[in-house]
Design an enzyme around this catalytic site. Structure first.
Site, short mmCIF file in Angstrom:
data_model
loop_
_atom_site.label_atom_id
_atom_site.label_comp_id
_atom_site.label_asym_id
_atom_site.label_seq_id
_atom_site.Cartn_x
_atom_site.Cartn_y
_atom_site.Cartn_z
N ASP A 155 -9.78 30.44 -12.46
CA ASP A 155 -10.83 30.59 -13.47
C ASP A 155 -10.16 31.02 -14.77
OD1 ASP A 155 -12.27 30.38 -11.08
OD2 ASP A 155 -13.90 31.63 -11.83
N LYS A 218 -17.81 27.16 -16.68
CA LYS A 218 -18.42 28.41 -16.25
C LYS A 218 -18.95 29.14 -17.47
CE LYS A 218 -16.86 32.75 -14.05
NZ LYS A 218 -15.70 33.40 -13.38
N LYS A 254 -20.71 26.69 -12.98
CA LYS A 254 -20.73 28.03 -12.41
C LYS A 254 -21.31 29.03 -13.41
CE LYS A 254 -17.71 31.72 -10.64
NZ LYS A 254 -16.32 32.09 -10.27
#
Length: 318
Positions: A155, A218, A254
């Site tokens: 991430d 995300k 996400k």
């Protein structure tokens, strides 16, 4: 995981034409949040689906090998076995989507999951999380370290300054270098939407991230003042839909930060189903970044099975 996003050339013409109708986005977001709640068996089924999409996360300054180990055990057994048996779901292999930790704790998570014979991927935040303000060379080294330790998902956080200044080429090149550093690990790109200034910037940053090869986009780190919100999510998932229609790759989504209740989880699943379709309702393309959400989901499933809410000691959390 889903087929990797190979990215494409930076299309500044596409980016320059972006215009977001904010009032329409806000109306649609409000509509999604006022949907009627599911009930009984339908609610339990959707909550179990939500469990499989959770990135069970610990990103605290006091993380230790022992609490990472407990998190991994909970990821493998997210819902009490007797509750799953009551739902005839005890043989379905229900686990969370991943375990997410800092790079320094990746080896602890990888070793624990190996010891308990569990193939849940380990995700690691990287690139100067959460601010992304460290030099690029250090950010790339952090990615490589996490991958070497066994992380299968990374991430990354973008440099929000590049978005605010409209430096799309620089942003594209930085994300590309992060993608290369990830190697075989899937890359989830955190936009930090609460710090991007406008929904138009959110859409543009989403496009650039996907063009540069992000497998997921995300919303946030969970550390900003404003994290996952439904208006921002709508903009991002429609960018995902547009990218798929034009380029042909399905990019995952996400939301993260502030997602704590089972009701929230059901609303996020509803948003994905309505905007992207059932093909995105799986952990390969949808994740919920959360540290406390699982506790409330298990509590609601306990209530569905027994007719009462559990005491705190009856549902221990990692």
């Amino acid at each position: 995981m889903a087929v990797r996003n190979c990215g494409c050339s930076l299309d500044l013409g596409w980016i320059s034409k972006v215009q977001v109708n904010q009032p329409a986005v806000l109306r649609r977001a409000e509509q999604i949040q006022t949907r009627r709640n599911l009930s009984k068996e339908w609610q339990a089924a959707w909550l179990l689906k939500a469990v499989t999409c959770i990135d069970l996360t610990t990103l605290s300054g006091d993380d230790t090998p022992s609490n990472v180990q407990r998190l991994c055990y909970k990821a493998k057994h997210p819902i009490r076995e007797d509750l799953l048996k009551s739902l005839n779901m005890d043989n379905k292999g229900i686990t969370t989507g991943a375990v997410c930790v800092y790079p320094s704790r990746v080896s602890d998570a990888v070793q624990t999951l190996r010891n308990i014979v569990c193939n849940i991927p380990v995700a690691s935040v990287a690139t100067g999380f959460p601010a992304g303000q460290t030099p690029l060379t250090i950010r790339l080294q952090e990615i490589k370290l996490a991958v070497e330790e066994g992380a299968r998902e990374i991430d990354i956080v973008i440099n929000r300054t590049l978005v605010l200044k409209g430096q799309w080429e620089e942003l594209y090149k930085e994300i590309q270098q992060c993608h290369d550093a990830c190697g075989e690990a899937h890359m989830k790109t955190i936009l930090g939407t609460g710090e991007l200034g406008s929904l138009t910037n959110v859409y543009k940053a989403s496009l650039v991230a996907m063009m540069a090869g992000s497998d997921f986009i995300k919303t946030s780190t969970g550390k900003e003042g404003v994290n996952a919100t439904f208006p921002v999510a709508l903009v991002m998932v429609r960018a995902i839909r547009d990218y798929y229609c034009r380029i042909g790759y399905k990019v995952g989504f996400k939301p993260a930060g502030g997602i704590r209740s089972a009701k929230d989880a059901l609303t996020w699943l509803s948003l994905i189903k309505e905007e992207l379709g059932n093909n995105w309702l799986k952990p390969e393309l949808f994740r919920l970044g959360a540290s406390t959400l699982l506790s409330d989901i298990e509590r609601q499933i306990y209530h569905h099975v027994t007719g009462r809410y559990a005491a705190a000691h009856e549902l221990p959390m990692a």
